[in-house]
Design an enzyme around this catalytic site. Structure first.
Site, PDB file in Angstrom:
ATOM      1  CB  SER A  71       3.658  -0.672  -5.230  1.00  0.00           C
ATOM      2  OG  SER A  71       3.917  -1.798  -6.054  1.00  0.00           O
ATOM      3  CG  ASP A  72      10.417  -0.392  -4.353  1.00  0.00           C
ATOM      4  OD1 ASP A  72      10.701  -1.044  -5.378  1.00  0.00           O
ATOM      5  OD2 ASP A  72      11.263   0.145  -3.626  1.00  0.00           O
ATOM      6  CB  CYS A  73       9.635  -4.557  -7.218  1.00  0.00           C
ATOM      7  SG  CYS A  73       9.720  -3.539  -8.708  1.00  0.00           S
ATOM      8  CB  SER A 133       6.083  -2.235  -1.525  1.00  0.00           C
ATOM      9  OG  SER A 133       5.483  -1.454  -2.484  1.00  0.00           O
TER      10      SER A 133
END
Ligand code: NAG
Ligand code: NAG
Ligand code: NAG
Ligand code: NAG
Ligand code: NAG
Length: 790
Positions: free
Chosen positions: A298-300, A302
């Protein structure tokens, strides 16, 4: 709706803390429980089966997973994976970055001690402008050599969350600088070559990885913060057609042809669903269709964002269960460590799903040799050390990348570039980007080996240099320093204005509102030009920026004799700029994104449609669709100090397509202008175009040839792009009068097709216009239905 900005700010603060902690980290990991080991599978832990390099990777992985308790497992699902002391496994930080050089943006990488810096290549948008696939691969190879050396020195992880291959759809996007530009084919080629450079182990046919790359941010993410809409809350409304032929192709190629070991899901929603919980996008497309050989991260934060910011799920436990069930394997952040065990306990997730994620994660670490014992005694890369970072060869490549990317946008044959060194006794060097260092490396950078500023580069040519910044910084809020700059210009033999942007104007979290030069920069340029009226003095405007600026006024000013775009040119940028200005290097870069006038900003940045919509006056996006006709410089534009002629050596005038065997002629899909791609035997659609290229001038130079398809009005009205890059090739170092031949291997299926409204691919038939350099060619694509089987 309240914005959960508090959620984001603490993250970046905690990162700074984390950074400090890691900077002071000893070479030996101290594990919870008191034992300390330098690396996994060190004595006395080397006898576990998962350490046995003679076993197949999948056996080692299942051995390791089978030994873990659920509580241990969930702590492995986050970027800061906990150590497991009883197995001799130290903590692992998954988050390292290497967008254009090993970067310290992620907490996995640190500089200092034996490794004070690493090579900082130009920001990606400038390297993309080289249109040189072997350069992109060479950059990836150098970055992974330095990353691997830093890992051996205890200064880096092995998993890098790069490249950023989102389409640069809108010139205001603050992160456009990180990407290879606006064209899906160019972005795909960049992704494949950079990722192969990072990951591939030369001469190794197994699945081994040098370092692991990550294609991000999946998908339709290209807005950070515009007029109160931020990426955490943005719902990208994307048509099937735009998704399939614009937003997805770079990701598909990055995984399928680049074999990237990771893909990162983005913050935004795509048609209502946050991409990290979208089972169709993750399991359906990434795992099943594209066959990801690696992990989904995941993006940080998200996963936190989709619960906290937009309340997409009822509870944090649901956010975690839903994202793992959708195909997420690793969380940058902490949510999965905090809530996965609860999700299992509540029956929302089975432990076997957790095991599946761990298997993907450990397989990547096994392929990296992470469980093969002492890094410095490994056959692969074991000998790399601090002395392999910032080598002369690596730094030379950073310089060469800057040279190859720089784009000449305007050049007056009478008094333009290159400057003739003997005649320039006094050079006025003006602008807020003259004496810059960190501006040149843009964002997601590290600490460079050594900077050469534009001032230093230009001063090394021997003319007396008069330096006047003209503005105190790029924001240029005051005009008080302009007079001094004009005075310097007045007494000089030539003027170089180094203007543009920096991270205060465009960056992650900050999209631009305007495409104009900030503050009084335009006044400064105009006054310098005005004051030299009638003198014929060479005035060169150098634009240092990631995104395009509205430079229309300077294109029109006859006193501005040349314009260069230099991107953020990396640690050696100042030398490359000076070499171009004095003619030691002949520029051949081409714009990877179109440049528009300020009026473009009337468009809603949130409008994701690529295709124009005449019913609401919407002009479409990028050179493939934008139809307003006021583009200042289009994608692919760029000049040289010499001229090149093109000759068509061979190209077919007709192509005959054959149907697949099983097509039922009574169910014809043909509409006269196109046929369903899946019905055609694509082997029958291949064709070659052979081109002769000759340097017609008196200066040696590189030359980029691009092949475009220009679709007919009949099908552009149905959504075919009006112009589409089919292929490109950079030709190296043609001497005056020297000739070269280029062969483009093309296929109608691949290059003369587009995605229909329903997401199915359509192949254009009838007469198709192709342009190669300045040559036009027409090829007639014939298609006849098989006669019905009798
Ligand atoms: C591409 O870049 C590489 C690495 O710098 C260089 O050796 C090569 O000559 C370049 N190719 C062309 C065609 O310019
Ligand atoms: C450039 O900036 C550096 C650091 O701020 C400063 O030391 C140096 O004197 C400047 N150079 C010129 C030519 O002004
Ligand atoms: C240019 O110079 C003329 C006279 O020399 C002056 O009237 C005009 O305002 C100047 N324009 C700018 C933009 O400085
Ligand atoms: C540049 O000149 C052209 C042609 O005269 C004109 O149409 C255009 O508006 C001018 N652009 C600017 C920004 O002055
Ligand atoms: C090129 O420079 C010459 C000399 O200054 C000038 O007379 C001419 O107008 C310029 N050409 C263009 C197209 O600006």
């Amino acid at each position: 709706m309240t914005m959960n900005l508090h959620l984001i700010i603490p993250l970046s603060l905690s990162l700074c803390l984390l950074d400090l902690l890691i900077r002071s980290r000893p070479d030996v990991f101290v594990l919870v429980g008191g034992s300390s080991v330098p690396y996994p599978c060190s004595p006395p832990y080397a006898s576990f089966n998962f350490c046995d390099t003679s076993l197949p990777v999948n056996n080692r992985v299942s051995d390791l997973v089978s030994m873990l308790t659920l509580d241990e497992k969930v702590m492995q699902l986050v970027n800061k994976a906990a150590g497991i002391s009883r197995l001799g496994i130290p903590p692992y930080e998954w988050w390292s970055e290497a967008l254009h050089g090993v970067s310290n943006t992620g907490p996995g990488t640190t500089f200092g001690g034996a490794v004070p810096g690493a090579v900082s290549f130009p920001q990606v948008i400038l390297s993309a402008a080289s249109f040189n696939v072997s350069l992109w691969k060479a950059i990836g190879q150098v970055v992974s050599t330095e990353g691997r050396a830093m890992y051996n020195e205890g200064h880096s992880g092995l998993t890098f969350w790069s490249p950023n291959i989102n389409i640069y759809r809108d010139p205001r996007w603050g992160r456009g600088q990180e990407t290879p530009g606006e064209d899906p084919y160019l972005s795909s080629e960049y992704a494949v070559n950079f990722v192969r450079g990072l990951q591939d182990v030369d001469g190794d046919s197994s699945d081994r990885l040098k370092v692991a790359a990550c294609c991000k941010h999946y998908t339709a993410y290209d807005l950070d913060n515009w007029q109160g809409v931020d990426r955490f809350h943005f719902n990208a409304e994307v048509t099937e057609q735009d998704l399939d032929d614009t937003y997805q192709p770079p990701f598909k190629n990055c995984l399928v042809n680049g074999n990237a070991a990771c893909i990162m899901c983005s913050y935004n929603r795509v048609n209502g669903v946050p991409s990290c919980v979208d089972k169709n996008l993750l399991i359906g497309t990434v795992r099943e269709q594209w066959g990801l050989n690696g992990y989904v991260v995941s993006d940080c934060d998200s996963v936190e964002v989709l619960y906290d910011s937009i309340h997409y799920t009822q509870s944090p436990v649901d956010a975690v269960a839903d994202s793992i069930l959708a195909g997420l394997n690793l969380n940058c952040g902490n949510f999965l460590a905090s809530y996965t065990a609860k999700a299992v306990a509540q029956g929302k997730l089975s432990e076997s799903k957790v095991d599946e994620s761990l298997s993907y994660l450990y397989t990547v670490l096994m392929r990296l040799g992470y469980f093969d014992g002492d890094p410095s005694s490994q056959m692969h890369f074991g000998s790399l050390s601090a002395s392999d970072v910032c080598t002369v060869e690596h730094r030379e490549l950073a310089l060469d990348a800057a040279r190859q990317g720089i784009v000449l946008l305007k050049n007056n044959a009478t008094n333009g570039l290159p400057l003739s060194q003997p005649t320039i006794k006094t050079l006025a060097v003006i602008g807020p980007n003259v004496n810059v260092t960190s501006t040149m490396i843009g964002n997601y950078a590290g600490i460079p080996c050594k900077y050469t500023t534009p001032f230093e580069g230009l001063a090394s040519y021997g003319a007396k240099v008069l330096y006047e910044p003209g503005c105190s910084n790029v924001a240029c809020t005051s005009s008080s320093m302009i007079d001094a700059a004009v005075k310097a210009a007045d007494v000089a033999d030539a003027v170089v204005l180094i203007m543009g942007l920096d991270q205060s104007q465009e960056r992650e979290g900050l999209d631009r509102k305007s495409l104009s030069f900030p503050g009084h920069q335009t006044d400064l340029i105009m006054q310098v030009a005005n004051s030299s009226k009638g003198t014929n003095k060479p005035i060169s405007l150098v634009i240092m920026s990631g995104g395009p600026v509205d430079v229309g006024f300077a294109v029109n000013l006859s006193e501005i004799s040349s314009i260069l775009w230099v991107g953020y040119p990396g640690e050696a940028g100042g030398q490359a700029i000076a070499e171009v200005i004095y003619g030691d290097y002949n520029p051949a870069g081409r714009l990877p994104m179109s440049w528009y006038p300020e009026s473009y900003t009337e468009l809603q940045m949130t409008d994701m449609h690529m295709r124009p919509d005449p019913t609401r006056g919407y002009p479409g996006r990028t050179y493939r669709f934008y139809n307003k006709g006021d583009t200042i410089y289009e994608f692919g534009y760029g000049l040289s100090f010499t001229t090149f002629s093109h000759t068509k050596l061979s190209a077919p005038s007709q192509i005959f397509l054959h149907d697949q065997q099983n097509i039922d002629s009574s169910q014809t899909s043909e509409h006269g202008q196109e046929v369903l791609l899946e019905e055609v035997q694509c082997a029958s659609s291949n064709f070659n175009v052979k081109l002769g290229v000759k340097n017609m001038g008196s200066i040696k130079g590189d030359h980029v040839v691009m092949v475009f398809w220009h679709a007919s009005k009949a099908i552009t009205s149905k959504g075919a792009p009006k112009k589409q890059l089919m292929a490109f090739e950079r030709i190296h170092g043609l001497y005056p009068q020297e000739e070269a031949e280029v062969v483009f291997k093309l296929s109608a299926c691949e290059h003369l097709s587009y995605v229909g409204k329903d997401g199915r691919k359509l192949l254009a038939i009838g007469v198709q216009k192709i342009s190669v350099g300045d040559i036009e060619h027409h090829v007639h694509v014939h298609h006849h239905r098989n006669s019905p089987n009798l």
